[in-house]
Design a protein around this motif. Sequence first.
Motif, mmCIF file in Angstrom:
data_model
loop_
_atom_site.group_PDB
_atom_site.id
_atom_site.type_symbol
_atom_site.label_atom_id
_atom_site.label_comp_id
_atom_site.label_asym_id
_atom_site.label_seq_id
_atom_site.Cartn_x
_atom_site.Cartn_y
_atom_site.Cartn_z
ATOM 1 N N UNK A 15 49.473 31.829 35.032
ATOM 2 C CA UNK A 15 48.925 33.059 34.484
ATOM 3 C C UNK A 15 47.527 32.733 33.833
ATOM 4 N N UNK A 16 47.566 31.784 32.920
ATOM 5 C CA UNK A 16 46.107 31.402 32.005
ATOM 6 C C UNK A 16 45.211 30.999 33.052
ATOM 7 N N UNK A 21 40.161 31.753 36.216
ATOM 8 C CA UNK A 21 39.470 31.760 37.471
ATOM 9 C C UNK A 21 38.554 32.973 37.757
ATOM 10 N N UNK A 22 39.489 34.158 37.300
ATOM 11 C CA UNK A 22 38.695 35.351 37.696
ATOM 12 C C UNK A 22 37.436 35.812 36.555
ATOM 13 N N UNK A 23 37.739 35.219 35.312
ATOM 14 C CA UNK A 23 36.642 35.452 34.372
ATOM 15 C C UNK A 23 35.555 34.755 34.491
ATOM 16 N N UNK A 24 35.609 33.592 35.121
ATOM 17 C CA UNK A 24 34.463 32.475 35.031
ATOM 18 C C UNK A 24 34.288 32.010 36.337
ATOM 19 N N UNK A 25 35.079 31.896 37.173
ATOM 20 C CA UNK A 25 34.744 31.261 38.372
ATOM 21 C C UNK A 25 34.472 32.263 39.377
ATOM 22 N N UNK A 26 35.386 33.252 39.847
ATOM 23 C CA UNK A 26 35.096 34.181 40.877
ATOM 24 C C UNK A 26 34.079 35.192 40.600
ATOM 25 N N UNK A 27 33.996 35.595 39.371
ATOM 26 C CA UNK A 27 33.063 36.826 39.080
ATOM 27 C C UNK A 27 31.993 36.115 38.239
ATOM 28 N N UNK A 28 31.141 35.612 38.777
ATOM 29 C CA UNK A 28 30.033 35.030 38.188
ATOM 30 C C UNK A 28 28.871 36.002 38.067
#
Length: 122
Positions: A15-16, A21-28
Amino acid sequence: MKKADFILIAVVVAVAGVLLFFLYGANNNSGAYVRLEIDGKVTETLPLDVDAIREIETDDNATNTLVIKDGYAKMIDANCPDGLCTNQKKISRNGESIICLPHKVVVSVVDDNSDEQIDAVA
């Protein structure tokens, strides 16, 4: 440790990882421009992908030095009494800003070059 403990640890780590991933990777949300405002008025909009150094001068002999390099903007020098703007981190994501209160200077990252601003009511 029991089998259930290992399963719980694996679920928490998974989960972490997904959240990171969603906070820093996918949503840049990298912005494309740096907007410079002095005393509430937009004075200049600079592309974030072109390295530049700007000496910002206000009417009362206040000076700040803004550096845009490698897709980031950073205030490296200011002659204000506290110098807090020089201690702020470099910015590159949409909505981030560097503020020098004594000089009334705001440097913010935006994703387009328009001077249109959305107010709190909209």
